[in-house]
Design a protein around this motif. Structure first.
Motif, mmCIF file in Angstrom:
data_model
loop_
_atom_site.group_PDB
_atom_site.id
_atom_site.type_symbol
_atom_site.label_atom_id
_atom_site.label_comp_id
_atom_site.label_asym_id
_atom_site.label_seq_id
_atom_site.Cartn_x
_atom_site.Cartn_y
_atom_site.Cartn_z
ATOM 1 N N THR A 28 -32.279 -27.800 -16.010
ATOM 2 C CA THR A 28 -33.503 -27.554 -16.761
ATOM 3 C C THR A 28 -33.257 -27.405 -18.253
ATOM 4 O O THR A 28 -34.052 -26.822 -18.960
ATOM 5 C CB THR A 28 -34.189 -26.286 -16.233
ATOM 6 O OG1 THR A 28 -33.274 -25.179 -16.361
ATOM 7 C CG2 THR A 28 -34.588 -26.463 -14.796
ATOM 8 N N SER A 31 -36.071 -28.555 -20.779
ATOM 9 C CA SER A 31 -37.386 -27.914 -20.729
ATOM 10 C C SER A 31 -37.492 -26.698 -21.633
ATOM 11 O O SER A 31 -38.580 -26.115 -21.764
ATOM 12 C CB SER A 31 -37.703 -27.492 -19.301
ATOM 13 O OG SER A 31 -37.713 -28.604 -18.437
ATOM 14 N N TRP A 53 -37.894 -27.611 -27.229
ATOM 15 C CA TRP A 53 -37.360 -28.387 -26.115
ATOM 16 C C TRP A 53 -37.251 -29.871 -26.450
ATOM 17 O O TRP A 53 -36.328 -30.549 -26.013
ATOM 18 C CB TRP A 53 -38.244 -28.197 -24.885
ATOM 19 C CG TRP A 53 -39.586 -28.875 -25.015
ATOM 20 C CD1 TRP A 53 -40.713 -28.370 -25.597
ATOM 21 C CD2 TRP A 53 -39.917 -30.188 -24.574
ATOM 22 N NE1 TRP A 53 -41.723 -29.282 -25.561
ATOM 23 C CE2 TRP A 53 -41.282 -30.412 -24.929
ATOM 24 C CE3 TRP A 53 -39.218 -31.205 -23.917
ATOM 25 C CZ2 TRP A 53 -41.927 -31.601 -24.628
ATOM 26 C CZ3 TRP A 53 -39.870 -32.390 -23.629
ATOM 27 C CH2 TRP A 53 -41.205 -32.573 -23.989
ATOM 28 N N ALA A 102 -40.540 -23.074 -24.137
ATOM 29 C CA ALA A 102 -40.281 -24.411 -24.678
ATOM 30 C C ALA A 102 -40.059 -24.349 -26.186
ATOM 31 O O ALA A 102 -39.379 -25.204 -26.757
ATOM 32 C CB ALA A 102 -41.450 -25.336 -24.367
#
Length: 124
Positions: A28, A31, A53, A102
């Motif tokens: 991840t 993200s 992000w 983010a």
């Protein structure tokens, strides 16, 4: 579980440059915002720079604006900190961290995973 590993620290003379890298594990990375912080002996950990992000928004601590550049390569799960015109007061352990949003900001509490740190020493 997310692991962050910094590299690129070292000893350079004032006016020199270093490029720090931070590589993440986990799926991840792209993200979340990423940030760089630093901590000098006897001082609190302080914000240096952050990046959203997508990489389209960045933020810098005033003393490094115009000298440091944060960037990221999501395909490589890596965030960078290019440091130019280094000064002795930049001496510290530099940490990368993953934001909980983010787009995360300057507060330590906005980051949940931290690397082990890399030492940057600038001689005068």
């Amino acid at each position: 579980q997310v692991q962050l590993v910094e590299s690129g620290g070292g000893l350079v003379q004032a006016g020199g440059s270093l490029r720090l890298s931070c590589t993440a594990s986990g799926r991840t990375f792209s993200s979340y915002a990423m940030g760089w912080f630093r901590q000098a002996p006897g001082q609190e950990r302080e914000f240096v720079a952050s990046i959203s992000w997508s990489g389209d928004r960045t933020e810098y601590e005033d003393s490094v604006k115009g000298r440091f550049t944060i960037s990221r390569a999501n395909a490589k799960m890596t965030v960078y900190l290019q440091m130019n015109s280094l000064k002795p007061e930049d001496t510290a352990v530099y940490y990368c961290a993953r934001g909980i949003y983010a787009l995360s900001g300057r507060a330590v509490g906005e980051y949940d995973y931290w690397g082990q740190g890399t030492q940057v020493t600038i001689s005068s």
